[in-house]
Design an enzyme around this catalytic site. Structure first.
Site, PDB file in Angstrom:
ATOM      1  N   ASN A  55     -11.316   1.111   4.418  1.00  0.00           N
ATOM      2  CA  ASN A  55      -9.854   1.159   4.300  1.00  0.00           C
ATOM      3  C   ASN A  55      -9.330  -0.127   3.676  1.00  0.00           C
ATOM      4  O   ASN A  55      -9.907  -1.208   3.854  1.00  0.00           O
ATOM      5  CB  ASN A  55      -9.193   1.411   5.654  1.00  0.00           C
ATOM      6  N   CYS A 102       9.708  18.301   0.971  1.00  0.00           N
ATOM      7  CA  CYS A 102      10.314  19.610   0.721  1.00  0.00           C
ATOM      8  C   CYS A 102       9.251  20.625   0.273  1.00  0.00           C
ATOM      9  O   CYS A 102       9.313  21.798   0.625  1.00  0.00           O
ATOM     10  CB  CYS A 102      11.393  19.481  -0.343  1.00  0.00           C
TER      11      CYS A 102
END
Length: 1001
Positions: free
Chosen positions: A536, A591
């Protein structure tokens, strides 16, 4: 490994690299390895881990001290007792993978014996022997690979026969794009112009084949036979207009279709004389492959003339003899410049030596080539590949005395770098952060190289993770008996078994601010450098900040399937890791997730969000509500949305039986895949137009079809059973019961769409909507002290099949509603679990590259000697670049230029001064007046603050001032403080200055 059986627990990460079909083909292939020296055992390890049908090793040579520099399964006792290399190693290789039998063969290597193998790999053999074996292999269509590791030079030769089929040349997922329009070309009606939507380029090439689906207006294209394309731009390409249509269409999908490629290979004797195009290892070394092609031939000629012996390391006369032989080879043209002559001399001078980084590097490359031969997946080397890293050799020529063998386990390395460099390497104290796949390979290399073996040296490694079954496929220091143990402590024991001289200390801790008491000033002051083996960016950036502060080199690497990258960070020579960033990962618009998905990635993310909200966050909220008196007040303070309170209230209504869980799952089905979609279509009817007059349901917006539940659909029942079982687990309920019987009795209320419900059509509308306000006041909740529920939250775990069953069913039902192609468990786990594909070959390669850079670092090489690398074994591609020098800032101090980079700081080692003394020292030393002094976010002094200039504060020691203002005591073993300073020169002009490293102890 039986062809029909693939242990997905063991091969989970590798399957995302190779795929099931290629893995099965590998499981049907027998591989023979001739010579089990350091290079041979590295190749064998990678092939065994990968999961072929069987591996046979043949080598009757006795172990030598020279072998110990790279052959990690040999011991000094094997050398003293003259045990054969294969005899000492084959059983240890067999322990790597329970599905791959490893055999030790001691008979004749003849035509009959060779015919039982799909692949034959030969390491570090004479050219005559290699040609003899290759001729038999070529005759019987057996893939043949020959490789040599000579000091810091390497070669690979591949012959996969007269007609080798590559089923997938690069292993990338087929490209799918949304089509905006398909129109006949006015100037050439025999072609159709395909234009994709402008949110991303199509990334295809001329000659690629494609197929179409859901194209409106040109339905004959849907599901048609694959068509070749001609690229005309980043968003356009043409295809043949096979029906001579004059109409246009669009609003569908185009998908790339991978085409098989057939390659023809020449046998080694022919390919030596007419090698064709070489695979380049470094574009900065143009022409190097040609030099090494004749150089390796000359080396073989020298050995043939000297009873099979290579030149003595450091013997310049012998090196010149090899150069003379090379200059006499006329099969290919080489310009014999001084630089090219120096390459051949360096090859000859170190050819007897063997170093672990080179065997790791070549072992990764050759291991992957063998897997390509078994599986037909990825493009093989065609046919010669040469690699060198002359830059990591000492600048001054070595003498025979410096390189002479000492009957030491480091003799192979001494022959390359000399005894002085060996002494330096043994005195290094390094910190390895991460003991996973890269960490295991790195530790193996370090142990073989002798790092951390001097009396004053020590290796440190840390990893907080425990060993899992899926780790065993590529983290080769671990065995099945180690599952559940700490990675760091297990790895430390394993490398001591490789080299008992190594001093190593294992830590089980995450690196970060919370462990700075463990990894403190004294710890970093005792280090020579840091190597990261992390997965990471956040942890890498933290280690980068530590290395910047303590002035330590940092060696960074990473892998992604067949791709690997390396970066070397050297104090004051290169920029630091954090100086440049990759662009952030592209996120899916909210959305799109909530209402307008158009790809399986969208439905999988939506399914995971629903799982985590329903089975982890909601139960966690219930537990917090029952045990934390002010929990609701905190939710209000955080402006939690109304749905949080609604979910909390609903979760407090506990089911009492499995039947109730099934009924709840059925109602969830109706809400998720029918009612919500009916409401969406009520808000945005199928015939709705936008303000510009275009259809609302077009382009990326796909109109859904509400799902009608039927217990006869397996996917519908998968959802009911998986979701009911998950709910039962959360509430601690037995899952005994008949879901079908329950479903027949469940009453599902009829749904009528409501007017006035607001649904945002874009992320911009969502931002301006009122959905972010808290709605908790309208929800009636019981008194917390009356709640006796204690639930069992389910934190999503990609390797838990029960969790994935919920995710897959939920995602595929939503995908079905939106006419998106569904994904199986394997593909869904990869996407939803954000799994990083991995294979042992790439890991071995990148650690070899890192260790070669490590040697350069401690030889204090100049900037142009270092190489940041990017490789892709699937293509294959090797690309190296010189690191970037650090950015220099120039400040005028005391009428002189003060130049500094991110590596520099203002050192203050005068002891623990008072604030007044520090301000005076700064003005006297730098001719600058401090206007502000801070520690982190805490201001210690501000020129215009009366409190800062108070007598009490001015008289306080800096360490006391920090502890007083922050209200945090300083750690007893802390030596330094980082102080940020704002200052002006004597003319009142602001100065740009680095931070102060203030030593108070």
């Amino acid at each position: 490994m039986a062809a029909s059986t693939i242990d997905e627990g063991l091969y989970s990460r590798q399957l995302y690299v190779m795929g099931h079909d290629a893995q099965r083909r590998m499981g049907e292939s027998n591989v023979l390895l001739l010579n089990l020296d350091g290079l041979g055992v590295e190749i064998a390890k990678n092939i065994v881990l990968a999961g072929v049908k069987s591996v046979t090793v043949a080598d009757d040579a006795p172990a030598t001290y020279m072998d110990l520099s790279a052959q990690f399964y040999l011991t000094e006792d094997d050398v003293k007792n003259q045990v054969g290399r294969a005899e000492a190693s084959w059983r240890k290789l067999a322990e790597l993978n329970p599905y791959v039998p490893v055999h030790h063969y001691t008979g004749a290597i003849d035509e009959t014996f060779l015919q039982q193998f799909r692949v034959v790999v030969l390491s570090n053999a004479s050219r005559g022997h290699a040609i003899k074996i290759n001729q038999i292999c070529h005759k019987h269509n057996i893939a043949f690979i020959a490789t040599e590791a000579r000091g810091v030079f390497g070669s690979v030769f591949c012959d996969f026969g007269d007609s080798f089929v590559v089923s997938d040349k690069d292993g990338e997922q087929p490209i799918t794009c949304m089509v905006a329009s398909v129109t006949p070309l006015t100037e050439d009606p025999t072609k159709l112009l395909v234009t994709v939507t402008d949110d991303s380029r199509h990334q295809m090439e001329t000659g690629d084949h494609v197929t179409f689906r859901e194209i409106q207006g040109l339905e004959h294209l849907n599901g048609c036979a694959t068509l070749p394309i001609t690229v005309t731009g980043p968003y356009t390409f043409t295809i043949a207009n096979t029906t001579e249509t004059t109409t246009s269409g669009g609003f569908g999908y185009v998908t790339q279709v991978k085409q098989p490629v057939t390659l023809r290979f020449k046998p080694m004797d022919v390919a030596t004389e007419t090698p064709g195009e070489f695979l380049m290892s470094d574009f900065a070394k143009f022409g190097r492959s040609e030099v090494l092609h004749v150089g390796f031939q000359a080396l073989d000629q020298f050995a043939n003339a000297n009873d099979g012996l290579l030149p003595v390391s450091g013997d310049h006369d012998m090196a010149n003899e090899v150069l003379r032989l090379a200059q006499g080879i006329k099969s290919i043209e080489v310009e014999w410049t001084d630089a090219n002559a120096a390459v051949v001399r360096a090859l000859a001078a170190s050819a007897r030596g063997v170093v672990a980084p080179m065997t790791a590097l070549l072992g990764g490359i050759v291991g992957q080539e063998a897997l390509k031969a078994c599986s037909g997946k990825f493009t093989p080397i065609h046919q010669w590949f040469y690699f060198d890293t002359m830059e990591c050799l000492p600048s001054a020529p070595l003498t025979t005395e410096e390189c002479a063998p000492r009957d030491s386990r480091y003799d192979g390395q001494i022959a390359v770098w000399g005894q002085s460099v060996q002494n330096m390497l043994q005195g290094l104290s390094l910190f390895l952060v991460g003991a996973g796949a890269i960490g295991c390979e790195m530790l193996k290399n370090w142990a073989l190289m002798g790092l951390g073996t001097a009396a004053s040296a020590q290796l440190h490694l840390t990893d907080m993770d425990l060993i899992e079954k899926s780790n065993l496929n590529r983290q080769f220091l671990f065995r099945s008996t180690d599952v559940g143990q700490a990675k760091s402590t297990t790895a430390a024991k394993a490398i001591v078994a490789i080299n008992p001289e190594v001093h190593v200390q294992a830590h089980v801790a995450r690196v970060g601010e919370e462990t700075e008491a463990t990894f403190d000033d004294a710890f970093y002051d005792g280090l020579s450098g840091v190597c990261t083996a992390l997965d990471n960016v956040q942890a890498r950036l933290y280690m980068d900040s530590r290395c910047l502060f303590y002035g330590l080199p940092m060696l960074e690497s990473g892998t992604l399937g067949t791709k690997g990258n390396t970066q070397v960070v050297v104090p004051h020579v290169t920029e630091n890791y954090g100086a440049s960033r990759d662009p952030p990962e592209k996120s899916i618009p909210i959305c799109t997730l909530k209402n307008f998905p158009n790809a399986i990635e969208h439905t999988l993310q939506w399914a995971r969000d629903w799982f985590e909200g329903t089975f982890f966050q909601a139960p966690s909220d219930v537990n917090a509500f029952a045990t934390t008196p002010d929990f609701v007040a905190k939710l209000h303070a955080q402006n939690a949305p109304a749905e949080t309170f609604d979910r909390l209230r609903a979760s407090l209504e506990a089911p009492t039986s499995y039947d109730e869980c099934v009924a709840w799952a059925r109602l969830q089905f109706e809400e998720l895949f029918a009612n919500s979609l009916k409401q969406l279509l009520h808000n945005f009817p199928l015939d709705q137009l936008t303000t510009t007059g275009t259809p609302f349901w077009s382009g990326p917006k796909r109109a859904p079809t509400p799902v009608v539940f039927t217990p006869h659909d397996p996917l519908h029942m998968d959802f009911i059973e998986a979701v009911a079982a998950a709910r039962a687990q959360v509430y601690g309920i037995s899952t005994t019961g008949d879901a079908h019987a329950v479903l027949a009795k469940v009453h599902v209320p009829a749904f009528a769409p409501r007017d006035g419900v607001k649904i945002a059509a874009s992320d911009e509308e969502m931002k301006t909507a009122d959905g972010g306000s808290s709605g908790g006041a309208a929800v009636a909740l019981p008194a917390p002290d009356t709640v006796r529920l204690r639930l069992h939250p389910m934190e999503f775990e990609k390797d838990d099949d029960a969790h994935m069953r919920v995710i897959v069913a939920t995602s595929n039902l939503r995908a079905r509603a939106y006419k998106i192609p569904e994904a199986d468990l394997h593909q869904s786990r990869f996407i939803a679990g954000k799994i990083i594909p991995a294979i042992a070959t790439t890991t071995a390669l990148v650690t070899g590259l890192v260790c070669l850079e490590l040697v350069k670092v401690f030889l204090k090489k100049p900037l142009d000697a270092y190489k940041n690398g990017f490789v892709n074994l699937a293509l294959p591609l090797f690309a190296f670049s010189e690191p970037i020098a650090p950015k220099v800032t120039t400040t005028l101090l005391l009428e002189k230029e003060f130049k500094w980079t991110a590596w520099d700081r203002l050192e203050m080692n005068q002891g623990d001064l008072t604030l007044k003394e520090l301000l005076a020292y700064f003005e006297e030393t730098y001719g600058a007046e401090v206007s502000m002094l801070s520690f982190g976010v805490t201001i210690l002094y501000a020129m215009y603050s009366a409190k800062s200039r108070s007598k009490e504060r001015m008289g306080m020691k800096i360490s006391e001032l920090v502890a007083t203002i922050t209200k945090q005591p300083l750690a007893p073993n802390q030596k330094y403080l980082i102080l940020e300073v704002c200052a002006t020169d004597l003319d009142g002009e602001d100065l740009e200055l680095p931070y102060i490293r203030y030593r108070f102890r």
